[in-house]
Design a protein around this motif. Structure first.
Motif, PDB file in Angstrom:
ATOM      1  N   THR A 101      35.079  68.971 -32.848  1.00 52.23           N
ATOM      2  CA  THR A 101      33.916  69.566 -32.182  1.00 52.23           C
ATOM      3  C   THR A 101      33.078  70.302 -33.215  1.00 52.23           C
ATOM      4  O   THR A 101      33.542  70.608 -34.325  1.00 52.23           O
ATOM      5  CB  THR A 101      34.322  70.575 -31.095  1.00 52.23           C
ATOM      6  N   ASN A 102      31.838  70.609 -32.851  1.00 55.22           N
ATOM      7  CA  ASN A 102      30.951  71.469 -33.631  1.00 55.22           C
ATOM      8  C   ASN A 102      30.588  70.918 -35.003  1.00 55.22           C
ATOM      9  O   ASN A 102      30.291  71.669 -35.937  1.00 55.22           O
ATOM     10  CB  ASN A 102      31.551  72.878 -33.758  1.00 55.22           C
ATOM     11  N   GLU A 105      33.671  73.471 -27.480  1.00 51.29           N
ATOM     12  CA  GLU A 105      32.449  72.872 -27.988  1.00 51.29           C
ATOM     13  C   GLU A 105      31.268  73.842 -27.929  1.00 51.29           C
ATOM     14  O   GLU A 105      31.360  74.925 -27.353  1.00 51.29           O
ATOM     15  CB  GLU A 105      32.120  71.609 -27.181  1.00 51.29           C
TER      16      GLU A 105
END
Length: 507
Positions: A259-260, A324
């Motif tokens: 994520t990210n 997220e």
């Protein structure tokens, strides 16, 4: 809603007399006449003559709270309400409002020995508004603004360069104001602690006391986001970052890539995780704050990891660092403000959790650590997020309700949920293209309600539904004025580049 008393009965509702002036036969009634949506208790109906609506003289004057007299010798009708007088003469197209001559489309007349006067002229001269509803065949006279007998032209301009007007009952005044020289400035106001006000602009903010005396002006904390790129290496990721005029680099960071992160390249139709743009930040000491496989971590400029956190304790459980949509902001004290899909956390420079909770909290950070968010002022004290101050009455809606789709303001009975009274926007304001802006509704501590239109104009009513004042702004662009009650008698209004404070006696 306060209603004007309405004369009951035919004898009291009309003034009959014999006259040699124009006589006409009243047509069959087709429209009913109402005052504040209540039917006028008179058997006489409105009459239409060459595009002008005529109404029975005494019934309409007294329904509007005016004393009425007819002089048979001079054939003059005189209506008196407070310090305002209206004089009309049968057969004459010249009327007088407080001795000022006004031309009429048609002269007053008699129909079946009853005196009839032009409805719109009489109503609007006394401060009422005429609404014609063709569907229901009703002519309604709204008396909301009749008590607003004073209109002050303020030394302030709207975005059309027109003067802002304050309509009131003789008990309101502008205390102080500030208008930024830039028409593109857009202030948001907050009530701070120790009886202060904070006004947040584009790049800076200023603080005043409740009397408008400026206490300080500051630029915001530099909370800009860093630009961070990662390239995969044999034992992690090499990081290159920039923030402001500074460039940084780190090697062998065990980056978390589920994520990210955003791939920079597409290879054979698939995203490559060898080249990434990464969510993270750089604090004022040049430390990298980034999400790794071991959690949210901080690295010094030599690449040494200072701390890592996988989760943050909340009052109801834990907040994971791996959610997220992560955003990171740091302040000059290197406190870290993390927001992700599940909630938010505030950490100190050592990675210790000061506060964590579910929900959304992305504040503007002032130099003294004060946090501005969603119209409120907060501080982090003893591991808790506390509200430093709030508007008089809490800044909520109280017992009031407004929906953009209905374009009304309603007071609700909190016990039953039923409507106590309803305030409708005037037809003239609607025709100018404005509507009530539900999101601007606020009530003060004694039940006075404030609501702005889409042009910034403010309407205020007391708890009984009586109109207190109207601040006529009428911007050409869509804008809702922010309203901050400070006390039972004062409030601040913020409209784009303009800050105003008003005092309303007996508020």
């Amino acid at each position: 809603m306060k209603l004007r008393w309405i004369l009951a009965g035919l004898v009291a509702a009309s003034l009959a007399f014999h006259s040699t002036s124009l006589q006409a036969t009243a047509a069959s009634p087709s429209y009913s006449l109402t005052v504040d949506d209540l039917k006028l208790n008179s058997p006489l109906s409105p009459e239409f003559r060459n595009g002008v609506t005529f109404v029975p003289m005494r019934a309409i004057f007294e329904a509007l709270g005016a004393k009425v007299a007819f002089n048979g010798k001079s054939k003059q009708v005189v209506g008196q309400r407070g310090d305002k007088s209206i004089t009309l003469t049968l057969g004459s197209k010249t009327a007088y409002v407080n001795k000022t001559a006004v031309s009429l489309q048609q002269a007053p007349l008699t129909l079946n020995n009853n005196v009839y006067v032009p409805l719109r002229f009489v109503s609007e001269s006394l401060g009422a508004e005429v609404e014609l509803n063709a569907a229901s065949k009703t002519i309604n006279i709204r008396t909301d603004e009749m008590d607003l007998t004073v209109t002050d032209k303020l030394p302030l301009m709207n975005d059309k360069g027109e003067s802002i007007l304050l309509k009131h009952q003789g008990n309101a005044k502008l205390k102080w104001s500030f208008q930024d020289e830039s028409p593109f400035q857009n202030y948001e106001g907050f009530v701070g602690d120790n009886h202060t006000l904070v006004f947040m602009g584009h790049r800076e903010y200023f603080v005043t006391d409740f009397e408008g005396n400026e206490l300080t002006t500051e630029v915001f904390e530099d909370v800009s986001y860093a630009e961070i790129e990662a390239v995969k290496s044999s034992d992690g990721y090499d990081i290159k970052a920039s923030k402001g005029d500074n460039n940084y680099s780190w090697s062998r960071i065990p980056l978390y890539t589920k994520t990210n992160v955003s791939p920079q390249l597409i290879i054979a139709g698939e995203p490559s995780y060898d080249y990434l743009v990464v969510n993270g930040n750089i604090d004022s000491d040049g430390h990298l704050i980034i999400l790794t496989k071991d959690g949210l971590a901080a690295y010094d400029d030599k690449g040494e990891r200072l701390w890592a956190k996988q989760q943050f304790q909340t009052e109801t459980g834990v907040l994971s660092a791996f959610e997220e949509d992560m955003q990171l902001v740091t302040d000059s004290s290197n406190n870290i403000y993390l927001q992700n899909e599940a909630g938010y956390a505030i950490l100190n420079a050592k990675g210790e959790t000061l506060l964590a909770d579910n929900g959304y909290f992305a504040p503007t950070i002032l130099k003294d650590g004060t946090l501005l968010f969603n119209g409120r002022v907060y501080k982090v004290e003893n591991g808790k997020l506390t509200e430093a101050a709030s508007p008089y009455g809490g800044g909520g809606r109280g017992a009031y309700s407004s929906l953009d789709s209905e374009n009304t303001l309603k007071k609700m009975d909190p016990a039953t949920g039923e409507t106590v009274w309803t305030y409708k926007q005037s037809q003239m304001e609607k025709q100018r293209g404005y509507s009530l802006f539900a999101s601007t509704l606020v009530a003060d501590g004694i039940g006075n309600a404030y609501i702005s239109t889409t042009g910034g104009t403010i309407h205020s009513l007391d708890s009984q539904g009586n109109l207190r004042f109207i601040l006529v702004i009428d911007n050409q662009t869509i804008t809702g004025t922010q309203i901050i009650p400070l006390s039972p008698t004062t409030f601040v209004a913020i409209d784009n580049n303009l800050v105003m404070c008003f005092e309303i006696a007996n508020g």
